[in-house]
Design an enzyme around this catalytic site. Structure first.
Site, mmCIF file in Angstrom:
data_model
loop_
_atom_site.group_PDB
_atom_site.id
_atom_site.type_symbol
_atom_site.label_atom_id
_atom_site.label_comp_id
_atom_site.label_asym_id
_atom_site.label_seq_id
_atom_site.Cartn_x
_atom_site.Cartn_y
_atom_site.Cartn_z
ATOM 1 N N ASP A 1 0.821 -1.210 0.000
ATOM 2 C CA ASP A 1 0.000 0.000 0.000
ATOM 3 C C ASP A 1 0.856 1.262 0.000
ATOM 4 O OD1 ASP A 1 -2.680 -0.708 -0.095
ATOM 5 O OD2 ASP A 1 -2.843 -1.014 2.057
ATOM 6 N N GLU B 1 -5.323 3.891 -3.449
ATOM 7 C CA GLU B 1 -6.756 4.095 -3.270
ATOM 8 C C GLU B 1 -7.245 5.259 -4.122
ATOM 9 O OE1 GLU B 1 -7.893 4.511 0.804
ATOM 10 O OE2 GLU B 1 -6.970 2.628 1.432
ATOM 11 N N GLU C 1 -13.909 -3.042 -2.192
ATOM 12 C CA GLU C 1 -14.146 -3.266 -0.766
ATOM 13 C C GLU C 1 -15.511 -2.727 -0.354
ATOM 14 O OE1 GLU C 1 -12.115 -2.612 3.649
ATOM 15 O OE2 GLU C 1 -11.021 -2.022 1.843
#
Length: 283
Positions: free
Chosen positions: A85, A116, A182
């Site tokens: 990440d 993200e 998600e």
């Protein structure tokens, strides 16, 4: 040989291919265990901020902390694909994000970063991919936006579902090789999976994604305070660990540990000579 992105991509739509599996790992020991299993990929997630560092969210995690943990995971794995990440503190603008992603690949030996965000990330994703940095996207509930989104299922309304589809297509067009979905409705995840040529990896997004990802501590019952709906406790290792610790305390108290086989011996004559007071030398 480490699993490649290309090898995973070939499994999309293949009739005889099993769905892809990915699990988080944050240290050498957990990475060795994952790598010795049949799991395809390891994610060094910024969820380490909560499960390893005790933060309330992923937001305080720094780039140096991500690199520290990812390097340990890299040393503990040889087979599984490694994804790391890009943390919140490095992703607030394009230049810091590009610099962070570059450091992650250069200093950890990872095969990909995960970023993200949707359409607003496309220019950055394209720049990363053109620089030779593979990118996995992340849509739906994005933990780095917890203060804006809240921890709940996303894209249930027509407008937000349409936006999620558009975001997924935009990430694909920018060159992302996969996207995590998600906490989105199963039907929407299935539609996105159908629409995309790249892989979808679900967490709380139903069974029709191309793969699944789970958090190590959730699935093994090590994080006991809360069990997310999207996980299943395949083991309850927290209870096992606590039982082992209490057994250790009890055996030390009873004098049954350490036992004869837990130590070593020495020649009594050697000990006797070593224990003699040294003689004072004559003047």
């Amino acid at each position: 040989m480490r699993t490649s992105i290309t090898a995973l991509q070939r499994r999309k739509g293949a009739a005889d291919a099993a769905p892809i599996t990915m699990v988080t790992a944050y240290d050498y020991t957990s990475a060795r265990l994952v790598d010795s299993s049949n799991v395809d990929a390891i994610l060094v997630g910024d969820s380490l901020g909560m499960v390893m560092m005790g933060h309330e969210s992923t937001l305080p995690v720094t780039l140096d902390e991500m690199i520290h943990h990812a390097r340990a995971v890299r040393r503990g794995s040889e087979r599984a694909l490694l994804v790391v990440d890009v943390p919140f503190l490095s992703s607030t603008a394009e230049e810091p994000l590009v610099a962070a992603a570059t450091r992650i690949l250069a200093e950890t030996g990872a095969q990909s970063v995960k970023v993200e965000g949707g359409a607003h990330r496309t220019a950055t994703v394209r720049r990363l991919v053109e620089s030779g940095i593979p990118v996995m996207g992340h849509l739906g509930f994005t933990p780095q936006s917890v203060n804006t989104l809240g921890t709940r299922v996303q894209a249930r309304e027509e407008s937000t579902a349409r936006q999620l589809i558009a975001d997924a297509l935009a990430l694909q067009a920018a060159g992302a090789w996969a996207v995590v979905l998600e906490l989105v409705p199963s039907e929407l995840a299935a539609e996105v999976t159908r629409r995309l040529d790249i892989l979808t990896i679900g967490i709380g997004a139903g069974p029709e994604c191309d793969g699944q990802v789970q958090v190590w501590h959730d699935m093994l019952g090590l994080y006991e305070e809360f069990v997310p709906k999207h996980t299943r406790r395949f083991r309850t290792l927290g209870q096992e660990v606590r039982g082992a610790l209490n057994e250790y305390v009890a055996e030390v108290a009873a004098g049954t540990f350490p036992a004869e086989g837990n130590g070593s011996r020495m020649d009594p004559e050697v000990l006797a000579r070593a224990s003699q007071e040294p003689q004072e030398s004559e003047a």
